[in-house]
Motif scaffolding. Sequence first.
Motif, PDB file in Angstrom:
ATOM      1  N   UNK A  28       1.025  -1.065  -0.120  1.00 49.70           N
ATOM      2  CA  UNK A  28       0.421  -0.103   0.042  1.00 49.70           C
ATOM      3  C   UNK A  28       0.624   1.133  -0.184  1.00 49.70           C
ATOM      4  N   UNK A  29       0.229   2.063  -0.233  1.00 51.72           N
ATOM      5  CA  UNK A  29       0.696   3.452  -0.266  1.00 51.72           C
ATOM      6  C   UNK A  29       1.671   4.166   0.665  1.00 51.72           C
ATOM      7  N   UNK A  30       0.665   3.595   2.367  1.00 47.45           N
ATOM      8  CA  UNK A  30       1.380   3.696   3.405  1.00 47.45           C
ATOM      9  C   UNK A  30       2.413   2.542   4.020  1.00 47.45           C
ATOM     10  N   UNK A 291     -12.648   1.356  -1.297  1.00 50.11           N
ATOM     11  CA  UNK A 291     -12.827   1.903  -2.519  1.00 50.11           C
ATOM     12  C   UNK A 291     -11.112   1.604  -3.348  1.00 50.11           C
ATOM     13  N   UNK A 292     -10.467   1.585  -2.399  1.00 51.54           N
ATOM     14  CA  UNK A 292      -8.968   1.110  -3.354  1.00 51.54           C
ATOM     15  C   UNK A 292      -7.980   0.897  -1.624  1.00 51.54           C
ATOM     16  N   UNK A 297      -5.922   1.880   2.352  1.00 53.18           N
ATOM     17  CA  UNK A 297      -5.782   0.856   3.088  1.00 53.18           C
ATOM     18  C   UNK A 297      -6.727   0.152   4.362  1.00 53.18           C
ATOM     19  N   UNK A 298      -7.196  -0.768   4.462  1.00 55.40           N
ATOM     20  CA  UNK A 298      -8.771  -0.855   5.917  1.00 55.40           C
ATOM     21  C   UNK A 298      -7.314  -0.865   7.155  1.00 55.40           C
ATOM     22  N   UNK A 299      -6.893  -0.208   8.095  1.00 56.21           N
ATOM     23  CA  UNK A 299      -6.141  -0.195   9.683  1.00 56.21           C
ATOM     24  C   UNK A 299      -7.060  -0.812  10.500  1.00 56.21           C
ATOM     25  N   UNK A 300      -6.173  -1.335  11.316  1.00 58.67           N
ATOM     26  CA  UNK A 300      -6.183  -2.154  12.512  1.00 58.67           C
ATOM     27  C   UNK A 300      -6.257  -1.644  14.181  1.00 58.67           C
ATOM     28  N   UNK A 321      -3.954  10.213  12.677  1.00 58.91           N
ATOM     29  CA  UNK A 321      -4.316  10.136  11.546  1.00 58.91           C
ATOM     30  C   UNK A 321      -4.303   9.029  10.823  1.00 58.91           C
ATOM     31  N   UNK A 322      -4.420   8.138  10.307  1.00 56.39           N
ATOM     32  CA  UNK A 322      -4.434   7.197   9.726  1.00 56.39           C
ATOM     33  C   UNK A 322      -5.721   6.434   8.837  1.00 56.39           C
ATOM     34  N   UNK A 323      -5.537   5.417   7.489  1.00 54.90           N
ATOM     35  CA  UNK A 323      -4.230   5.206   7.077  1.00 54.90           C
ATOM     36  C   UNK A 323      -3.179   6.683   6.594  1.00 54.90           C
TER      37      UNK A 323
END
Length: 367
Positions: A28-30, A291-292, A297-300, A321-323
């Motif tokens: 991911x971009x993160x 959406x992407x 991404x989904x953060x935990x 602030x994440x992602x």
Amino acid sequence: MSAAMKEMPVKLPKSFDRPDEPWHHYLTIDVIWYVLGYTLFHPFVSWVIVLCLRAQYTPYGNIEMRVAMAWATLMTSIGLFGLVSDRIAWGSPREVDLAEEVIVITGGAEGLGGLLADTYGMRNANIAVLDTKVVSEDEAEQKGVLYYQCDVSDAKQVEAAAAKIVQDLGAPTILINNAGILHTKSILDTSAEDVERTFRVNTLSHFTTIRTFLPYMLQEGRGTIVTVSSVLGHLGAANLSAYSASKAALLALHHSLRAELAQNPAAKDIRTILVQPGQMGTRMFAGLETPSNFLAPVVTPAEIGKDIIKLIERGESGEVALPLYSRYIQILGVLPVGVQSLVRSWSGVDGAVERMVEVRGEMGRKR
């Protein structure tokens, strides 16, 4: 100084509970931004490159040496500017000793709040959870957490719970306002009772808990207040009007609280933390597809919780602030309205909830 760690039985997730994903699903971009932050964009690494070139007897006048030195100087300047900016914005950190702190978490029976409560419970911290869910005494003792059955939307229940917490643990010094509920309905289908309930739990409870626990922090001369909002407070989304509006109100509340504390000499050691997560992998958003996965991404809860705990224990104010996109989501508001519309359409944010409702309906029929 942190409290001693105690052993606690945990049930790890089974591998077959998660679908197999290809390797690029986790790119991911993160992840890319994180790696760059500790390599190419890190001042120390940038100067190491300069030293490596000098170790090869590269003349200072060579283009590669000039570029490397200019880059290292730029990264160092940006890093120093960030440190100065943070000190001006957040002030100096306060001393935090978990043995002397009393932590209160609203909505701490599960989700992000539950993770924070369990983590501090394992560390023998003084932790109190306010939640409507009933937790057995055996489970509470096993986790090392005191649970108080309390509806945080009811001011009288919060005040009664606060009196018990002071009697059981002492004056609260850390407040994590995490409780929240979600209604996935359109504005036309949302009743007045739905809106009122959402605001009472998601927004008005923050006013109640701050009014209740802040005086203890002022009396102790130290404290930390954590406000859990959402990136939807900036964006809004179809079929999430009440939730988005209640989270947007928390942004204004947080900034107003910071302004009032700055004017109070007795609050010089009270810190504030604003949490603005994107989509979290919790039960509340089960079935919601991002959406992407690359850009959003989904953060935990563990990722969010780690950053919250780091700021709390450093005694610092700040923002979590994440992602990555949630840090810069406010930029969307200054773009031309046509560009904003294209971004919303491309992201699919306004159709995500409708798809989530359909997925949940299919899951319910399968059961």
